[in-house]
Design an enzyme around this catalytic site. Structure first.
Site, PDB file in Angstrom:
ATOM      1  CB  SER A  29      -7.550   3.538   3.300  1.00 56.06           C
ATOM      2  OG  SER A  29      -6.810   2.889   4.323  1.00 56.06           O
TER       3      SER A  29
ATOM      4  CB  SER B 157      -8.087   0.106   5.918  1.00 48.26           C
ATOM      5  OG  SER B 157      -8.763   1.329   6.050  1.00 48.26           O
TER       6      SER B 157
ATOM      7  CE  LYS C 154      -3.782   1.863   2.867  1.00 46.39           C
ATOM      8  NZ  LYS C 154      -4.576   1.579   4.101  1.00 46.39           N
TER       9      LYS C 154
END
Length: 615
Positions: free
Chosen positions: A284, A308, A209
């Site tokens: 996210s 998330s 990420k």
């Protein structure tokens, strides 16, 4: 002789109760109207870019200062009468936010009309193997790291035009690293067993990420900067996977500063769901989850402050794990926080396509001085106690829909029929207050890095209102949720401490009740979200359902997102498997069992694969 109640006191009591309720409702309505306005502006102006002259900046700053003063006075006057949300207030809040659907529903149909291309399913057999299997095959020279990495790079290039999940690739460097690994394996005399102990991920491709620092790669976390700001050093978890032999092939998309349950920002844009481009990947960690689900990555790393590591995996039909607090270092993440309390609620963790890779990743990622979690301890499911809940009973969140209810009861019935273990409904007193408590506790954490953080003084903010006004007229470079965080934080900070202390008393009892119920030999089956993935931007009137996720952040309990197949419409459904602190091994064992029972990950659009074979 009975004493008569003083009518004056009764009348006074009625007036006070009425004022308390009305002031809370007024606050909810004011906030809701502002929220509706911001959401519509965000959806319609998301891709707009306007010149922002200096003279407007001066005017905004002047207006903002005055608004700030007036608002501060209003908050202090009104919030002095604030009480905990009762059942009526919670229903009122849900109703007002749901009204936004009147505007958002038709808008989302319009903006998603052209998103009708289907992401092709994977055809390369290498892409159907777990990271655990690939690492074993590379160590034993059944396949080379270069072959594996090249296969995943080709898959990334194939699917990213459909997903928009990759922020920045590192394909050339990844291939060089893979070739070096193959040479090392060919030239040394260490046994596969020795290599497994020293480098358990040797030669396996991995994605990260964007919010997690990878040296030399983008680490802006969806924020527009005048100059590119790549990470100058690896995050602790990135160093750990490198030491384990993993090969990083790309960093993936995230909403700005991880502040949304929808993955889009003004730098990379919107990430789409591999099962249907019209649908959200969640957030996210949406870019990471979309890429892994489409078989363009096999394992990856994400983060979780409000679900998330659980919501995106569920929307994309894969596995994610929010670990026990402090099991994994959070150093090197954007945003970070100056307060140590942040680590009690925020976590980094693995996202995988196969359940067996979760424990492999956790062993690699755990920090030496972390809590004692017995990841290698065998788990006998017949000796576990199983509980389930259908939600938080808050009347703020939606009740679970039919698809999620079927999935939850399917898991429940499987445990009963296979292990003859009754799955009991868990009832926790005052759990209906946990939605409000979780939101309040998370927003109480100060000095979380955000767009208002003063770059010169990390413990201070610049003025909020100029950016709010810029957003209202479509002149802000920042996303709606990043801008809205400022006013929301100021609002909650203005609430009286007595109100927060009242919440904490309830919170401590709920924590105790959960701890006693789960102990060290029980797991809880809990919905991840009321529905499968919805259309883009609909999170703006469904965000209250974050209560299904945030409850376990504030309680500090480990939770594994576990896929349980597809709905009748072909969309992934799943649940969270939750355990007490330091019992991550229990949730991982149950996730493996459910994968065996229900098949785990199902390739997106696999009907296309069947049609190709038929042709």
């Amino acid at each position: 002789m009975k004493m008569r109640k003083d009518p004056v006191n009764v009348w006074s009591w009625c007036i006070n109760v009425t004022i308390n309720v009305l002031t809370r409702i007024i606050l909810i309505i004011i906030t809701d109207v502002l929220y509706h306005s911001f959401v519509l502006a965000e959806i319609l102006l998301n891709n707009s870019s306007f010149l922002y002259p200096e003279w407007i900046s001066l005017a905004f700053n002047s207006i903002g200062d005055n608004v700030n003063k007036v608002t501060f006075v209003m908050f202090n006057v009104i919030t002095s009468k604030v009480v905990m949300l009762n059942g009526f207030m919670r229903r009122c809040l849900r109703f007002l936010v749901s009204l936004l659907a009147i505007f958002v529903l038709p808008t989302t149909y319009i903006v998603n009309i052209k998103r009708n291309r289907k992401c092709p399913p994977p055809t390369n057999p290498i892409l159907y193997k777990s990271a655990t299997t690939l690492a074993m095959m590379i160590r034993t020279k059944q396949i080379t790291s270069e072959e594996v990495v090249k296969s995943y790079i080709e898959r990334c290039k194939e699917v990213n035009p459909y997903l928009n999940a990759i922020v920045e690739p590192r394909y050339d460097l990844a291939l060089k690293e893979a070739k070096c690994i193959d040479k090392m394996i060919a030239s040394n005399d260490r046994t596969p067993e020795d290599l497994a102990k020293e480098h358990p991920l040797l030669g396996v491709p991995l994605t990260v990420k964007e919010s997690i620092a990878v040296e030399g790669m983008s680490n802006d976390c969806g924020t527009i900067h005048h100059k590119r700001q790549p990470a100058t050093r690896d995050a602790d978890v990135v160093r750990a996977v490198r030491a384990a032999g993993a090969v990083i092939i790309a960093v993936t998309n995230t909403p700005q500063l991880c502040m949304n349950w929808e993955t889009y920002n003004n730098v990379t844009g919107l990430t789409m769901n591999p099962y249907d481009q019209r649908l959200t990947t969640g957030g996210s960690s949406g870019g990471e989850s979309a890429l892994i689900s489409s078989a363009a990555s096999v394992i990856g790393m994400g983060s979780d402050i409000a679900g998330s590591l659980r919501l995106p995996p569920m929307f994309n039909g894969i596995f994610g794990h929010k670990p026990t607090p402090k099991l994994i270092s959070i150093q090197g993440h954007v945003p970070d926080c100056l307060e140590s309390e942040f680590e009690e609620y925020f976590a980094l963790g693995p996202i995988t396509r196969y359940a067996e890779d979760l424990s492999l990743m956790l062993k690699v990622l755990r920090q030496p001085n972390g809590p004692d979690v017995p990841l290698d301890k065998p788990v006998d499911l017949t000796r576990l106690r199983f509980y389930y809940m259908e939600g938080d009973c808050s009347n703020v969140t939606d009740n679970i829909g039919s698809d999620m209810k079927k999935a939850l009861y399917k898991a429940k019935d499987y445990i009963k029929s296979t292990y003859n273990v009754e799955v009991e409904e868990l009832k926790i007193p005052n759990i209906e207050h946990m939605w409000e408590i979780s939101v309040r506790v998370l927003l109480k954490v100060n000095h979380v890095q955000n767009i208002y953080t003063d770059p010169e003084k990390r413990d201070q903010w610049v003025s909020v209102w100029p950016e709010v006004l810029k957003k209202m007229v479509g002149m802000s470079d920042h996303s709606f949720t990043s801008v809205f965080y400022g006013p929301v934080k100021k609002f909650f900070d203005a609430l009286p401490n007595s109100y927060y202390e009242q919440l904490l008393k309830v919170f401590e009892q709920v924590k105790t009740d959960f701890s006693e119920a789960l102990s060290d030999d029980a797991v809880l089956l809990f919905p991840t979200y009321p529905y499968p993935a919805h259309k883009h931007y609909r999170i703006f009137y469904r965000f209250l359902n974050c209560g299904y996720l945030t409850i376990f952040n504030v309680l500090g309990l480990p939770a594994t997102a576990c896929p349980l197949g597809l709905s009748d419409k072909g969309l992934p459904v799943g649940i969270q498997v939750v355990a007490n602190k330091c019992n991550d091994h229990l949730t991982l064992a149950v996730a493996k069992e459910f994968e065996k029972a229900f098949g785990g990950w199902s390739p997106p659009n696999k009907d296309l694969l069947n049609s190709v074979k038929t042709a």
